[in-house]
Structure formats: structure tokens, C-alpha cells
Motif scaffolding. Sequence first.
Motif, PDB file in Angstrom:
ATOM      1  N   LEU A  18      32.000  37.061  15.434  1.00  0.00           N
ATOM      2  CA  LEU A  18      33.197  37.041  16.260  1.00  0.00           C
ATOM      3  C   LEU A  18      34.209  36.030  15.742  1.00  0.00           C
ATOM      4  O   LEU A  18      33.891  35.193  14.897  1.00  0.00           O
ATOM      5  CB  LEU A  18      32.816  36.669  17.711  1.00  0.00           C
ATOM      6  N   THR A  19      35.395  36.080  16.320  1.00  0.00           N
ATOM      7  CA  THR A  19      36.414  35.085  16.000  1.00  0.00           C
ATOM      8  C   THR A  19      36.110  33.798  16.767  1.00  0.00           C
ATOM      9  O   THR A  19      35.312  33.794  17.720  1.00  0.00           O
ATOM     10  CB  THR A  19      37.824  35.571  16.399  1.00  0.00           C
ATOM     11  N   ARG A  24      34.411  31.108  21.860  1.00  0.00           N
ATOM     12  CA  ARG A  24      34.701  30.240  23.019  1.00  0.00           C
ATOM     13  C   ARG A  24      34.430  30.996  24.314  1.00  0.00           C
ATOM     14  O   ARG A  24      33.885  30.439  25.268  1.00  0.00           O
ATOM     15  CB  ARG A  24      36.147  29.755  22.982  1.00  0.00           C
ATOM     16  N   THR A  25      34.827  32.254  24.343  1.00  0.00           N
ATOM     17  CA  THR A  25      34.575  33.086  25.522  1.00  0.00           C
ATOM     18  C   THR A  25      33.071  33.219  25.759  1.00  0.00           C
ATOM     19  O   THR A  25      32.605  33.101  26.896  1.00  0.00           O
ATOM     20  CB  THR A  25      35.219  34.476  25.352  1.00  0.00           C
ATOM     21  N   VAL A  26      32.318  33.452  24.703  1.00  0.00           N
ATOM     22  CA  VAL A  26      30.857  33.543  24.828  1.00  0.00           C
ATOM     23  C   VAL A  26      30.309  32.237  25.403  1.00  0.00           C
ATOM     24  O   VAL A  26      29.471  32.251  26.312  1.00  0.00           O
ATOM     25  CB  VAL A  26      30.191  33.868  23.473  1.00  0.00           C
ATOM     26  N   ARG A  71      36.049  36.143  11.238  1.00  0.00           N
ATOM     27  CA  ARG A  71      34.819  36.387  12.006  1.00  0.00           C
ATOM     28  C   ARG A  71      33.687  35.563  11.411  1.00  0.00           C
ATOM     29  O   ARG A  71      33.536  35.484  10.196  1.00  0.00           O
ATOM     30  CB  ARG A  71      34.456  37.859  11.987  1.00  0.00           C
ATOM     31  N   THR A  72      32.912  34.968  12.292  1.00  0.00           N
ATOM     32  CA  THR A  72      31.808  34.131  11.843  1.00  0.00           C
ATOM     33  C   THR A  72      30.560  34.440  12.668  1.00  0.00           C
ATOM     34  O   THR A  72      30.667  34.943  13.785  1.00  0.00           O
ATOM     35  CB  THR A  72      32.141  32.630  12.016  1.00  0.00           C
ATOM     36  N   PRO A  73      29.393  34.098  12.119  1.00  0.00           N
ATOM     37  CA  PRO A  73      28.164  34.187  12.917  1.00  0.00           C
ATOM     38  C   PRO A  73      28.228  33.152  14.040  1.00  0.00           C
ATOM     39  O   PRO A  73      29.117  32.305  14.079  1.00  0.00           O
ATOM     40  CB  PRO A  73      27.056  33.850  11.927  1.00  0.00           C
ATOM     41  N   ILE A  74      27.260  33.167  14.906  1.00  0.00           N
ATOM     42  CA  ILE A  74      27.241  32.289  16.076  1.00  0.00           C
ATOM     43  C   ILE A  74      27.324  30.814  15.676  1.00  0.00           C
ATOM     44  O   ILE A  74      26.548  30.337  14.866  1.00  0.00           O
ATOM     45  CB  ILE A  74      25.989  32.578  16.947  1.00  0.00           C
TER      46      ILE A  74
END
Length: 111
Positions: A18-19, A24-26, A71-74
Motif C-alpha cells: 500500500l501507499t 496510516r489508515t490501516v 507502494r510498500t510492504p507493511i
Amino acid sequence: MNLRQIRARLDEIQDWSLTTEEWRTVGDVLTRLESVLPEEDDAETLRVLALLEPLDREGARRAQARLGPGRTPIPAQQREQRNHLVARLTADMGGANDRPREGRNARGETA
């Protein structure tokens, strides 16, 4: 919704790409989930988990598949939040892997 279903949803997050803003939303959702779980309110838990739905798209599912621009991993912070929740759920399951919470069936209906 049972604890195993909640944990399965959290397990999916570790494979997303994700971006920064989406991560941040997660993080916000995981924070809310941590405060909702002790209440054992299935309806509220489902509402909180539903906030992840817009992020769970085909491109987000596997970090190994084309990261793409921005986009990056967690990230470490969200990974730690997720791991904490998974450990807590695992401890709470304690042999009751498929037993619904609060007298509710797997669909969240009152038994």
C-alpha cells in the motif's frame, strides 16, 4: 464473527502493498480494533474491519507482486500492531477456535 475469522482478516494485511497514506489508515483501523475487541461487540468489530475493504484490492494482496510506485510492504509500526492483535486473539482463542463470541454464530447472528 468468531476469533478465527478476525485473525484470518488480520493475517491478510501482512501481504498487502500500500501507499504510506493507506498504511496510516490501516494503523488507525488496527488501533480502533484493539479498543473494540474487549467489548465483544460483533457489529462494531465488523464495522471496524469493513474500513479495510477499500484497501483490499487485487493490487494490495501480495507484496511480492509488483510493488509499483509509492507502494510498500507493511511498515514496522503496522506490523507490530498487527502482530500484537494476532497474539492477543490467539491467546483469547485458547482452544475455542471456532466458537463464536457472545452467543453469536459465525455470521454474527444471535444464537
